[in-house]
Design an enzyme around this catalytic site. Structure first.
Site, PDB file in Angstrom:
ATOM      1  CG  LEU A 152       1.540  -8.401   4.029  1.00  0.00           C
ATOM      2  CD1 LEU A 152       1.189  -9.798   3.513  1.00  0.00           C
ATOM      3  CD2 LEU A 152       2.776  -8.039   2.883  1.00  0.00           C
ATOM      4  CE1 TYR A 153      -7.513  -5.332   5.372  1.00  0.00           C
ATOM      5  CE2 TYR A 153      -7.421  -4.479   7.409  1.00  0.00           C
ATOM      6  CZ  TYR A 153      -8.594  -5.052   6.504  1.00  0.00           C
ATOM      7  OH  TYR A 153      -9.918  -4.418   6.459  1.00  0.00           O
ATOM      8  CB  VAL A 154      -2.884  -2.106   8.550  1.00  0.00           C
ATOM      9  CG1 VAL A 154      -3.281  -2.520   9.741  1.00  0.00           C
ATOM     10  CG2 VAL A 154      -1.218  -2.343   8.896  1.00  0.00           C
TER      11      VAL A 154
END
Length: 246
Positions: A152-154
């Site tokens: 999710l972060y990337v």
């Protein structure tokens, strides 16, 4: 004092890279709006360090458009203009595909993507030519070693990188430069939290300098992008990672 007379908004500015950025922009002469979510004591410390005449703490959830509107309105009421926007607030949870929920997705994209986009939208009408938008991306987007847990972060930071490219063209007609800084592993309280000494040692060795970056070093890159020396730099994601490509 190359930023004398300028006004900056920095979200998530009560600690970590956000705090270092707010303090550096102020040291370079800017007045700064210190956005925070819950730690009013830390935000007040930043205001006290800069001085109440050139700093304002504003509580707002940087993932919610009504709060973003409140933040922009407070900046304009106090200082009359906005020159520099740094959407720094973000979340970096760890979820692989199998364990990602809709709530996880919404939390990441609301704070890391929606919030920055609408902060820029609401701030731009108050920004004169020469304005600067400086997003915060990540060095993980160029990594071949990123783990599935950063899915999710990337994904959100990939969206940020594309917003930089699109908005740099959109806002050029207004004389506003749009860039991002992409830090590698940086020694903030949040970064150290929950990591063992063994893991920290392994991560440190991934840089040929055998150390982590410091928040002040990332803030220095933001200050460059905020200043006159960067007036022909736009649409760029500037990596500040000490040759650490993780």
């Amino acid at each position: 004092m190359s930023l004398s007379g300028k006004v900056a908004i920095v979200t998530g500015a009560s600690k970590g890279i956000g705090r270092a950025t707010a303090e550096r922009l102020a040291a370079d002469g800017a007045s700064v709006v210190i956005n925070y979510l819950s730690d009013s004591k830390a935000a007040d410390e930043v205001v006290s360090k800069i001085g109440a005449d050139r700093a304002l703490a504003v509580q707002a959830d940087a993932s919610k458009v009504p709060d973003i509107e409140k933040l922009v309105a407070a900046a304009v009421e106090k200082f009359g203009r906005i020159d520099i926007v740094v959407p720094n607030a973000g979340v970096m949870g760890m979820h692989d595909l199998a364990h990602t929920t809709e709530a996880d997705f919404d939390r990441h994209f609301n704070l890391n993507v929606k919030g920055p986009l609408f902060l820029v939208q609401k701030a731009v009408p108050h920004m004169p030519p020469g304005g600067r938008v400086i997003f915060v991306s990540t060095g993980l987007n160029t990594s071949t070693n990123v783990t599935p847990a950063y899915l999710l972060y990337v994904a959100t930071k990939g969206a940020v990188d594309q917003m930089v490219r699109a908005l740099s063209k959109d806002l050029a007609s207004k004389g506003i430069n749009v860039n991002a800084v992409a830090p590698g592993p940086t020694g903030t309280e949040l970064f150290y939290r929950g990591k063992s000494e063994q893991l920290l040692g392994m991560l440190k060795k991934q840089s040929p300098f055998n150390r982590f970056g410091e928040p002040e070093e990332i803030a220095g890159v933001v200050a460059f992008l905020a200043g006159e020396d960067s007036k022909w730099v736009s649409g760029q994601v500037l990596r500040a990672n000490g040759a650490n490509m993780v």
